[in-house]
Design an enzyme around this catalytic site. Structure first.
Site, PDB file in Angstrom:
ATOM      1  N   LYS A  22       0.817  -1.217   0.000  1.00 31.08           N
ATOM      2  CA  LYS A  22       0.000   0.000   0.000  1.00 31.08           C
ATOM      3  C   LYS A  22       0.851   1.267   0.000  1.00 31.08           C
ATOM      4  O   LYS A  22       0.478   2.259  -0.620  1.00 31.08           O
ATOM      5  CB  LYS A  22      -0.957  -0.001   1.180  1.00 31.08           C
ATOM      6  CG  LYS A  22      -0.304   0.269   2.507  1.00 31.08           C
ATOM      7  CD  LYS A  22      -1.305   0.185   3.632  1.00 31.08           C
ATOM      8  CE  LYS A  22      -0.599   0.053   4.952  1.00 31.08           C
ATOM      9  NZ  LYS A  22      -0.236   1.316   5.553  1.00 31.08           N
ATOM     10  N   THR A  23       1.981   1.210   0.680  1.00 31.65           N
ATOM     11  CA  THR A  23       2.834   2.396   0.689  1.00 31.65           C
ATOM     12  C   THR A  23       3.340   2.695  -0.723  1.00 31.65           C
ATOM     13  O   THR A  23       3.412   3.855  -1.138  1.00 31.65           O
ATOM     14  CB  THR A  23       4.023   2.193   1.641  1.00 31.65           C
ATOM     15  OG1 THR A  23       3.542   1.663   2.868  1.00 31.65           O
ATOM     16  CG2 THR A  23       4.725   3.505   1.904  1.00 31.65           C
ATOM     17  N   ASP A  60      -3.483   7.690   4.822  1.00 28.59           N
ATOM     18  CA  ASP A  60      -3.018   6.320   5.079  1.00 28.59           C
ATOM     19  C   ASP A  60      -3.604   5.825   6.406  1.00 28.59           C
ATOM     20  O   ASP A  60      -3.990   6.628   7.253  1.00 28.59           O
ATOM     21  CB  ASP A  60      -1.486   6.330   5.144  1.00 28.59           C
ATOM     22  CG  ASP A  60      -0.911   4.922   5.069  1.00 28.59           C
ATOM     23  OD1 ASP A  60      -1.665   3.984   4.761  1.00 28.59           O
ATOM     24  OD2 ASP A  60       0.296   4.770   5.307  1.00 28.59           O
ATOM     25  N   GLU A  61      -3.641   4.529   6.602  1.00 26.67           N
ATOM     26  CA  GLU A  61      -4.157   3.926   7.841  1.00 26.67           C
ATOM     27  C   GLU A  61      -5.527   4.495   8.208  1.00 26.67           C
ATOM     28  O   GLU A  61      -5.792   4.842   9.366  1.00 26.67           O
ATOM     29  CB  GLU A  61      -3.174   4.150   9.006  1.00 26.67           C
ATOM     30  CG  GLU A  61      -1.752   3.683   8.753  1.00 26.67           C
ATOM     31  CD  GLU A  61      -1.568   2.174   8.837  1.00 26.67           C
ATOM     32  OE1 GLU A  61      -2.575   1.449   8.945  1.00 26.67           O
ATOM     33  OE2 GLU A  61      -0.399   1.730   8.767  1.00 26.67           O
ATOM     34  N   GLN A  73      -7.064  -4.346  10.331  1.00 18.69           N
ATOM     35  CA  GLN A  73      -5.948  -3.861  11.144  1.00 18.69           C
ATOM     36  C   GLN A  73      -6.332  -2.652  11.995  1.00 18.69           C
ATOM     37  O   GLN A  73      -5.467  -1.897  12.434  1.00 18.69           O
ATOM     38  CB  GLN A  73      -4.748  -3.511  10.258  1.00 18.69           C
ATOM     39  CG  GLN A  73      -4.150  -4.732   9.568  1.00 18.69           C
ATOM     40  CD  GLN A  73      -2.879  -4.401   8.812  1.00 18.69           C
ATOM     41  OE1 GLN A  73      -1.876  -4.030   9.388  1.00 18.69           O
ATOM     42  NE2 GLN A  73      -2.934  -4.524   7.501  1.00 18.69           N
ATOM     43  N   ARG A  93       3.334  -9.308  10.569  1.00 19.88           N
ATOM     44  CA  ARG A  93       4.614  -8.580  10.542  1.00 19.88           C
ATOM     45  C   ARG A  93       5.732  -9.502  10.082  1.00 19.88           C
ATOM     46  O   ARG A  93       6.804  -9.054   9.690  1.00 19.88           O
ATOM     47  CB  ARG A  93       4.993  -8.044  11.942  1.00 19.88           C
ATOM     48  CG  ARG A  93       4.066  -7.030  12.577  1.00 19.88           C
ATOM     49  CD  ARG A  93       3.714  -5.915  11.689  1.00 19.88           C
ATOM     50  NE  ARG A  93       2.443  -6.185  10.984  1.00 19.88           N
ATOM     51  CZ  ARG A  93       2.037  -5.550   9.907  1.00 19.88           C
ATOM     52  NH1 ARG A  93       2.766  -4.595   9.388  1.00 19.88           N
ATOM     53  NH2 ARG A  93       0.884  -5.853   9.319  1.00 19.88           N
TER      54      ARG A  93
END
Length: 752
Positions: free
Chosen positions: A38-39, A226-227, A257, A618
């Site tokens: 996504k980044t 973002d997020e 998340q 992660r």
DNA sequence: CCGTCAACAGTTTTT
DNA sequence: CTGTTGACGG
């Protein structure tokens, strides 16, 4: 597939990523699973807007979750474009809010050089207010009151609305209704914002000033967030205000998340995005580029248990992968021992190349202690995120309070913190008289201190101290408008004689002195434009103001040093957005993870499960999960079973282990293999009670060198008492003189 | 006013 | 267990 003709930012994107990247106008929701790039998509789209659509960088606002993410995004965009995206706003919601407030604070009654209060400072203010409005801080926990105020602000409820909505039946509410208005009044009076104000006040600013709203709507033709799953109501409203007009809004997030519900984050923001922004296009990124199939399978099975979600399944092209280790250990020390052993084993083999590839994640910060002890005794390098933050250390806070007062003379919390530091003979009585007099005269504490002779019932020494202090601060305030913050700080410390003063306090003072020196070094290196990322505003504010802002908004993860070859220890919350080849999740016990209280609230259990999902995803190559049958929590022992979350992990993905001969091992450790080892936990001494008589226990004598698990090495100054009450006084090289009860302290003889 | 010692509460996660 | 707060005496 990459095409030869693609511009660099479009290379090797999959079809969905490409779709999101090339999206131009209108609302776009990108549901991006963990590790789905996504980044990359976010940065690539910014480049696409600039490079292909001819949008100017200063028309773009991008909001990230951490400062670190903001910095990385800026770097990556620069890399792809071949130049800085000059004028583009990239930052956290808090940083963007602070920047807007710096520019326009006067519209809502604050000074341009306002202070930003962290949790600690705002708690002090809450306590002060509780005392002045008669809500006994002993009866009504100030932290709880503060949390209520924080929640209200995140929900955009101002003091007036809060009072109106209070029924009077709920006593906590009733007390908050008395504290909140006065708390807010005092913040304004000393020109300070708390963290939540940085979100709430910009909304207020834009809602009250239509011309400002129009101006920023026009400036930011493109907004990216973002997020997004972790936004709260204030943040939602802010985004809606800026982007609601043109609707050119791209949000990226993963409902699976969402882990900040307790902080006011509303998962509905992402679940209902299409209703809030009609006509929104939705792109799903479900291809995972990070983890092995084994890890991903586990993650998918875990998250599938949740009901409240959009639903997606991560896919990977990788196959197989090392099985997930599930380790049962005796207690938290045993757990730490196993984790550190395993890290050493992997490093010894070829499977692990460096410590920096490893992270140990846990639910609560308190778990870090036992782990740290383990790493220290094995001499494995590690860095802890969280626990005691650099900027929260007492000596650092003291120095920062000086700087805040220099920057903002109305900052009363800062004034009260340092007026008598170092000692100037200004005690509680003097301070109380000063407060009353200042209030009567309508002056700030600093102004009142300048005229201390006018205050009749003040002692001469107190008045002198106040005047000296006020003069010191004033002198530096004048210099602050011109000087660089590094120079200013150096002179200030010099003037105060602080380092010398600290060194006089003994060895631990020297440590403090070193921290202060580190702060100075940081200030000297401080480059406003780089740190703030807001180059066009730099000239209108002092170096000091910008430095303080960066320090206030600096998160602990932001300080993580990726270059250091050390294992990273942190909470699962802090791990969001990061990845590591080797991940350990420690403390996988029912009652700890999920926390026992998660069962009280309806949505809480699902949020805990999402946190587990974040933890699992992660890991790139290896995932190990451990739990302990017994664990010390807040002084006493708890006995727990394996977390119920593990039921969802198919057993064919797991390899179960127990620490070898665990029961025997801990007994053997009483003496250990090395001579003179003496390690007794009070749980054991409960039953035995003879340990002081133990013939095998080493005897310590004056002058002997010893080793302590946490304090390091030192020399014995004195031995006193007998039987189980033997006390030793030790001068430790690192932490100074300590008196220890031998029964509790795990002291070893230090063999050269 | 300031240092020392006893009592006490605390552990969920953070910008 | 550990860091912070309150009472006391110098």
């Amino acid at each position: 597939m990459p095409e030869a003709s693609s511009p660099p930012h479009l290379e090797s994107l999959n079809p969905e990523q490409r779709q999101a990247t090339e999206h131009f106008e209108g609302p776009l929701l990108v549901l991006a699973g963990a590790g789905s790039g996504k980044t990359r998509v976010l940065t690539a789209r910014v480049c696409n807007l600039i490079h292909e659509q001819g949008i100017l960088p200063n028309q773009i606002l991008a909001v990230t979750f951490t400062n670190k993410a903001a910095g990385e995004m800026r770097d990556r965009i620069s890399g792809l474009l071949g130049r800085e995206p000059a004028g583009m706003w990239i930052g956290t919601f808090h940083a963007v809010g602070a920047r807007l407030l710096r520019r326009h604070a006067n519209h809502i009654g604050w000074e341009k050089s306002f202070s930003i209060f962290d949790a600690d400072q705002s708690l002090r203010l809450v306590k002060n207010v509780q005392e002045s409005v008669g809500v006994d801080p002993k009866q009504w926990n100030p932290k709880a009151i503060r949390a209520e105020i924080s929640n209200a602000k995140n929900d955009l409820i101002n003091p007036g609305m809060f009072e109106d909505n209070t029924t009077g039946f709920d006593l906590v509410q009733k007390n908050v209704a008395r504290v909140y208005p006065e708390y807010q009044r005092l913040l304004e009076q000393q020109s300070a914002f708390d963290f939540d104000d940085l979100l709430m006040k910009p909304v207020e600013l834009l809602e009250k000033n239509k011309d400002l709203l129009t101006r920023y709507r026009e400036q930011f033709s493109f907004v990216l967030v973002d997020e997004y799953q972790d936004t709260n109501k204030a943040q939602f409203r802010f985004v809606e205000l800026i982007a609601g007009g043109h609707g050119n809004l791209m949000v990226v997030g993963d409902d699976d998340q969402s882990i900040y519900g307790w902080r006011g984050a509303d998962i509905r923001n992402i679940l209902d995005f299409e209703q809030a922004f009609p006509g929104a296009r939705v792109v799903r990124l479900e291809q995972n580029y990070r983890s092995t199939k084994t890890i991903l399978d586990a993650a998918n099975h875990v998250i599938a248990q949740n009901v409240n979600r959009k639903g997606k399944t991560l896919l990977t092209e990788r196959i197989g992968g090392e099985a997930i280790t599930l380790m049962e250990s005796l207690d938290e020390n045993d757990e730490a021992r196993w984790i550190t052993n395993d890290i050493e084993r992997r490093l010894g083999g070829a499977s692990l190349s460096s410590y920096r590839s490893v992270a140990v994640l846990y639910r609560t910060n308190a778990q870090a202690r036992a782990l740290e002890d383990g790493f220290r005794s094995k001499r494995i390098p590690y860095q802890v995120v969280g626990a005691v933050r650099f900027y929260e250390r007492r000596e650092i806070q003291d120095v920062l309070a000086y700087l805040r007062l220099i920057s903002n003379p109305r900052d009363q919390i800062a004034f009260e913190r340092v007026v008598n530091y170092p000692r100037r003979g200004v005690g509680l009585t003097t301070l109380e008289h000063l407060r009353q007099w200042a209030r009567k005269q309508g002056l700030s504490l600093l102004e009142a201190a300048e005229q201390a002779d006018q205050i009749s019932d003040l002692r001469a020494s107190g008045a002198r101290g106040l005047r000296q202090f006020a003069k010191l601060v004033r002198d530096f305030s004048i210099r602050a408008s011109q000087a660089r913050v590094g120079e200013l700080l150096k002179e200030l410390i010099e003037d105060m004689g602080l380092i010398r003063h600290l060194c006089d306090e003994g060895p631990e003072g020297e440590d403090r002195g070193r921290n202060v020196s580190e702060l100075i070094a940081g200030a000297v290196d401080f480059e406003a434009e780089r740190a703030v990322g807001f180059e066009d505003d730099v000239d209108s504010f002092t170096d000091l103001d910008l430095f303080l802002q960066v320090v206030a908004l600096d998160a602990d993860v932001d300080r993580l040093d990726p270059g250091a070859d050390a294992v990273t220890l942190m909470t699962l919350h802090n791990a969001k957005g990061l990845e590591f080849p080797v991940v350990f999740i420690a403390g996988m016990e029912e009652g700890l993870f999920p926390l026992g209280r998660a069962y009280d609230e309806p949505g809480a259990l699902e949020e805990e499960r999402r946190l587990f999902y974040v933890g699992i995803t992660r890991a790139v190559e290896t995932l190990s999960i451990s739990w302990a049958r017994q664990r010390r929590r807040a002084g006493d022992f708890t006995h727990n079973g394996l977390s119920s979350f593990m039921e969802a992990v198919p057993s064919n993905l797991l390899e179960e282990q127990k620490t070898e001969r665990a029961g025997f091992l801990s007994r053997a450790n009483l003496h250990g293999r090395r001579p003179g080892r003496y390690e007794v936990r009070d749980s054991y001494s409960e039953a035995g009670s003879e340990y002081g008589m133990d013939q095998d226990a080493p005897r310590f004598v004056q002058g002997e060198r010893v080793l302590h698990e946490t304090f390091g090495s030192g020399a014995i100054v004195e031995v006193s008492g007998f039987g189980r009450d033997v006390r030793v006084t030790v001068d430790f090289e690192e932490v100074g003189r300590k008196r220890l009860l031998l029964r509790y302290a795990s002291l070893e003889k230090d063999w050269p």
